[in-house]
Design an enzyme around this catalytic site. Structure first.
Site, mmCIF file in Angstrom:
data_model
loop_
_atom_site.group_PDB
_atom_site.id
_atom_site.type_symbol
_atom_site.label_atom_id
_atom_site.label_comp_id
_atom_site.label_asym_id
_atom_site.label_seq_id
_atom_site.Cartn_x
_atom_site.Cartn_y
_atom_site.Cartn_z
ATOM 1 N N GLU A 29 0.873 -1.177 0.000
ATOM 2 C CA GLU A 29 0.000 0.000 0.000
ATOM 3 C C GLU A 29 0.908 1.223 0.000
ATOM 4 O O GLU A 29 1.016 1.957 0.974
ATOM 5 C CB GLU A 29 -0.954 0.010 1.201
ATOM 6 C CG GLU A 29 -2.021 1.095 1.000
ATOM 7 C CD GLU A 29 -2.912 1.338 2.199
ATOM 8 O OE1 GLU A 29 -3.455 0.377 2.733
ATOM 9 O OE2 GLU A 29 -3.039 2.517 2.577
ATOM 10 N N HIS A 31 2.138 4.609 -1.962
ATOM 11 C CA HIS A 31 1.477 5.558 -2.846
ATOM 12 C C HIS A 31 2.448 6.459 -3.604
ATOM 13 O O HIS A 31 3.492 6.842 -3.090
ATOM 14 C CB HIS A 31 0.517 6.416 -2.037
ATOM 15 C CG HIS A 31 -0.422 5.578 -1.243
ATOM 16 N ND1 HIS A 31 -1.406 4.807 -1.819
ATOM 17 C CD2 HIS A 31 -0.515 5.340 0.094
ATOM 18 C CE1 HIS A 31 -2.074 4.156 -0.878
ATOM 19 N NE2 HIS A 31 -1.543 4.462 0.289
ATOM 20 N N HIS A 196 -8.996 0.684 -1.475
ATOM 21 C CA HIS A 196 -8.314 1.644 -0.598
ATOM 22 C C HIS A 196 -9.325 2.666 -0.078
ATOM 23 O O HIS A 196 -10.302 2.978 -0.748
ATOM 24 C CB HIS A 196 -7.198 2.340 -1.392
ATOM 25 C CG HIS A 196 -6.348 3.219 -0.530
ATOM 26 N ND1 HIS A 196 -6.676 4.530 -0.279
ATOM 27 C CD2 HIS A 196 -5.205 2.970 0.141
ATOM 28 C CE1 HIS A 196 -5.750 5.062 0.520
ATOM 29 N NE2 HIS A 196 -4.848 4.128 0.784
ATOM 30 N N ASP A 318 2.310 2.091 3.891
ATOM 31 C CA ASP A 318 1.527 3.294 3.619
ATOM 32 C C ASP A 318 2.439 4.498 3.375
ATOM 33 O O ASP A 318 2.099 5.630 3.741
ATOM 34 C CB ASP A 318 0.531 3.573 4.761
ATOM 35 C CG ASP A 318 -0.682 4.393 4.295
ATOM 36 O OD1 ASP A 318 -0.753 4.722 3.104
ATOM 37 O OD2 ASP A 318 -1.538 4.709 5.126
#
Lengths: 362, 362, 362, 362
Positions: A29, A31, A196, A318
């Site tokens: 995850e 980004h 998400h 994250d």
């Protein structure tokens, strides 16, 4: 199977002799932002672009830089023992575009940029990607999904919750009938969809009035996404497509702890209210995977393992909203067997995405 | 301290020798309906009266009977080893009355009926009560609160979430400024407020569209109530009144698992967004108690104990929506020390409400 | 109740915002040596003086110094946020003296030295003490016990397992009939006995042949001590003296995880084999307290809390064999509520020994 | 992978909707006696034949019958949803024979009887077997091991702790040099050895004096077996044969909770004391599997999963000393994901022994 380098006896004299670094971690995850389209800046209205509006200016500036700086990203991966990351366009992504036609054309350009800069770029061995899909036009999304997997070599897609379909309050959830062909294609291609979070839509904000920052925090994100996932389950989607694979972040957005209670109450519900055939827990165990993104709680991790089974939990961070060093240190010293650390750290991801972590750093 | 009757050696030959019945249990999320006012029937619109509209007709009929049948209730308590229950008016309670004047007058009548039928009735030794308060008129609620405690001998009040103030979509949360005198009086009287769930208000229902039963299940209830509790914390209420005591049901409505993550993100938030001085977790540990109502998960219970501390968790059932036999069997055979079973089963309630469980069955 | 100093919002910007230091800790498995009698050096044969013979020379030298250096000890306490320690003579203590007459006379001298140097010395506010008792002569031990409590102001006694009574292989466990008057006095005085490990006696060493270091490690210590505790339980001692208080270190020497299995098998045993009336688990919950000395496992701690109940677990370190900084860091950042941290960190000890941690650092 | 039969929605109306039966369970600490050799009766002295001497006459009679009654065994398996059991000769087995020559000849006969009555008998599809080996004569044991695997089709061997080699107090542990060829052959054949408990040898009984039943209970068994396993680790055996597979029952005989503490102390030990190169925990994770035989504790099970990893824990019962119905009910309703239930219930055994549970009931 990746070989675990156990420490020799001479390496044992550390404070906590149980733990050592796991250098083959895969994170999923993680980004990015793109040059062609920056979700944190170019989408109206800014109040719907998640938590950044509430953050300290320094944190915001640093985060925005880290969303696009590939060299800094790879250095952070190196430092934290992360072999491979599966990157994705940051929230709210393509889903926040009001005009379906723009969404369709922008999705293609974003995928092409990801392909050029990450998965075939200078650090290509260290990256895989989730593609973006313009759910505002499900037929087009289905086509773009197939292109992502077959032509660009992406390992799945990531969708940021509901999609705007024409305006701020006109939204579409993924269980709605228009999305049916998309799911059929996803099952056919046998790749996962990462569901998400996205900040709750305007009509959900009344409860946060005066405390909007709660909506733009793990609290608001989690509720929105978990409810979205419950919609998917209750709709019967996983009866129609039993081989679908959905990934949720943040240890499952609270669902593992709630599903049994919902099932327990549903016993007494009238027939016909639910459109699914099995207990919610059954779909959870068959069709869902979870990542640990944004979670640093030993207890939450242990409960997640228990509710999901060791083979369904995948470590993630994250980035750049979280720090690779912090998250890796937590995981590398967590009191679990090295076998579980490897399973959650990279082996489950290797299996789910047909990857080999050691290839990334060979 | 209540004496634990350990089994003699001759009683050991049971399947699981660890466990025996705890006969002194106190339960405190136990609902009634009244003759003067029946929240499951007399309030418009029916769609906002929680989960009953979604339940099987047999379950509904049985539940409605059990809401008022005191003899059946006491028999169920006897069978399950429950010495004492603290009863309260069922959801949505007085809070669902649109007209403040009616709310004020009805609250008094309901409290009087509870006083007559339960706490001074034929089974008075087995009952204590949470009073109802007409939050639609906070000044009147403050007066009624004081009457409940000082004149009627109630042990606190129970509020079903937001209050309607003039219509279906005109709602008031407990952190709003109008409620300030009420909280001051609550702290002065040193009694707890039980913040009970209520179905989400209409403007929150968009996310449940097509799946309204989710809103009328533990899922919707939990999110609404937990968000309400977060509003209380973020408002600074517990800085102004550090001795307030708030009880949440259902193992804390998911908050124990989320607070640390919210605190973790809040680190990066701009100054001034929150109106409270401490970490959310700090208020949680100081101002909140939780009950186990509606929860039968060993894992959720263990996590709740861990996050809240053994002295803040109180056993409860959620009668008549749950069954005393089922819930008691779960708790009586749960793999915990008998010391913890007694602490959670009745001793914490004895302390919090200044009660003596053994008096109820003397 | 000691006041917890919650961090203000400006202190929240740490890596793990949940945790902060607990400055009032009390530790109670903290060892000293005396000038008059040094158990690590003056007792024959050296092979029975526990683990030091197997340790690195540097560690041994450092440990021996720290056993007697009071200033260094207090500095270490300051650094680690330990307000108070209850010190005791290190293993094998008086119990390793073969000649009962010498044991009797030496016990008095050791207690006097502890009294002079620690509990009435320059750092008297920071120390309490467990006395030593010459169990080789139970009548004399009973007299010395009373002197320790009534005259010297000690808070209990610590016994290092079995006692030598005349030679290396002539040993006496505390359940043997000769010890009966001692236990009666202990109950009368209402103070705890800390049952500390000792290396297994010679006739138990066959199983360790070739691996003697295992006997002189947590493994050998734990088995010896836990079996000793089981003897106490099975003997019926706690039926005769139901108010006895026994403390075990190391999270209960493995017993919390085994008692239920033993109880489960004992169901099928012939009558008369056991001399106790209740299940073993029942005595465990009523008559035993445990400390966390030497344990740094989140999981072991959680299980111990679960099996013993939060009010029976006391933090400790095992200085100087363990390091105060390491053990305190582990505990201060353990993922538990601050309420539980305070309960285990000092409040349980305050209650058990009638102390006030804050007085020590006032 | 065996298919999980999820319940349909009409099956959901049970008390605890989460749980359903797992019909494909494999159990592997399941004991038999043979006609040719009955370890519970024919071995001197009876005091060393484990716990039966301490049990109620009725329990003993029933247990002895169930040790040989194959039809009753299969019926019990059917009732409890056990597809397949891997049977083994009950304690103390061949290991208790004083005369090596008799041990050698008896081992062959026992293996032949197992082969005839179980693995090629009328219920052959429901049984696999661990062979017996006469460790009193390691060369002969090596030959018999090979015959068991290659000729008789057994899936491994089970050894009941130490072996008598000439008398009651003349014993041999498996790490002793004479056993080296046996281990080499075991690794070559790539089959597991199940290290089963045996009552401690006479020279270990001093600590149990007056409480001998403790030695013949889970307590004495566990300590003896765990110490035996520690000897194997410390001897360097798993450095010489890194692919060895050892199975321990009873959730690992307490080792998972102790190894990290031993490793933690070993840091300070002198060089050369241990003959192994890695941390003890490392061998544990690489060379050991555990079964749940005789354990019914949710907490112990959870900790075992955590310390061993989900892929190393195998369900078992300990028939006929335990009851299949009780143990299966506990496991079938344990609060874990159905995925974990299948992994522990049968999939790990399928992998370790190259089996297919569904073939057994096809």
């Amino acid at each position: 199977m990746a070989k675990i380098a156990y420490p020799t006896i001479s390496q044992r004299a550390t404070f906590d002799s149980r733990h050592f670094k796991s250098p083959l971690k895969i994170a999923l995850e993680e980004h990015i932002s793109t040059n062609i389209f920056n979700p944190t800046e170019t989408l109206p209205p800014q109040s719907l672009t998640a938590e950044l509006p509430y953050m300290n200016p320094d944190f915001v500036a640093d985060t925005k830089d880290r969303l696009t700086n590939i060299d800094v990203r790879v250095q952070a991966m190196d430092r934290a023992g992360i072999a491979l990351t599966i990157i994705s366009l940051t929230m709210p992504g393509i889903e926040g575009i009001f005009d379906p036609a723009i969404a369709v054309s922008m999705a293609k350009k974003v995928n092409d940029e990801i392909h050029n800069l990450y998965t075939t770029g200078i650090h290509a061995k260290r990256f895989r990607a989730f593609g973006v899909v313009p759910m505002q036009d499900p037929e087009a999304a289905t086509v773009e999904l197939e292109r992502c997997i077959k032509e660009l070599g992406f390992v799945g897609v990531l969708v940021n919750g509901y999609s705007n379909v024409g305006g701020e309050s006109m939204i579409q959830y993924l269980d709605e009938p228009a999305c049916a062909p998309f799911w059929a294609k996803l099952e056919e291609l046998d790749v996962p969809l990462y569901l998400h979070p996205r900040i709750p839509p305007p009509d959900q904000m009344r409860i946060y009035k005066g405390y909007e920052f709660l909506a733009g925090s793990p609290w608001g994100f989690g509720l929105e996404t978990a409810t979205h996932a419950l919609r998917l389950i209750a709709s019967g989607l996983f009866d129609r497509h039993p081989r679908l694979k959905v990934i949720l972040g943040h240890c499952g957005e609270g669902l593992p702890f709630s599903l049994y209670r919902i099932d327990h109450r549903i016993r007494h519900f009238q027939d016909g209210l639910l459109h699914c055939k099995l207990r919610m827990q059954d779909y959870w165990e068959r069709n869902f995977w979870v990542t640990t993104s944004g979670v640093f709680s030993d207890g939450a991790f242990a409960q997640t393992l228990k509710h999901c089974g060791e083979d369904r939990v995948l470590w993630s961070a994250d980035y750049p909203y979280e720090d690779y060093d912090e998250v890796s240190h937590w995981f590398d010293t967590l009191e679990i067997s090295e076998h579980t650390r490897a399973t959650v750290g990279w082996k489950n991801a290797e299996r789910l995405f047909n990857l080999k972590a050691s290839d990334a750093i060979a």
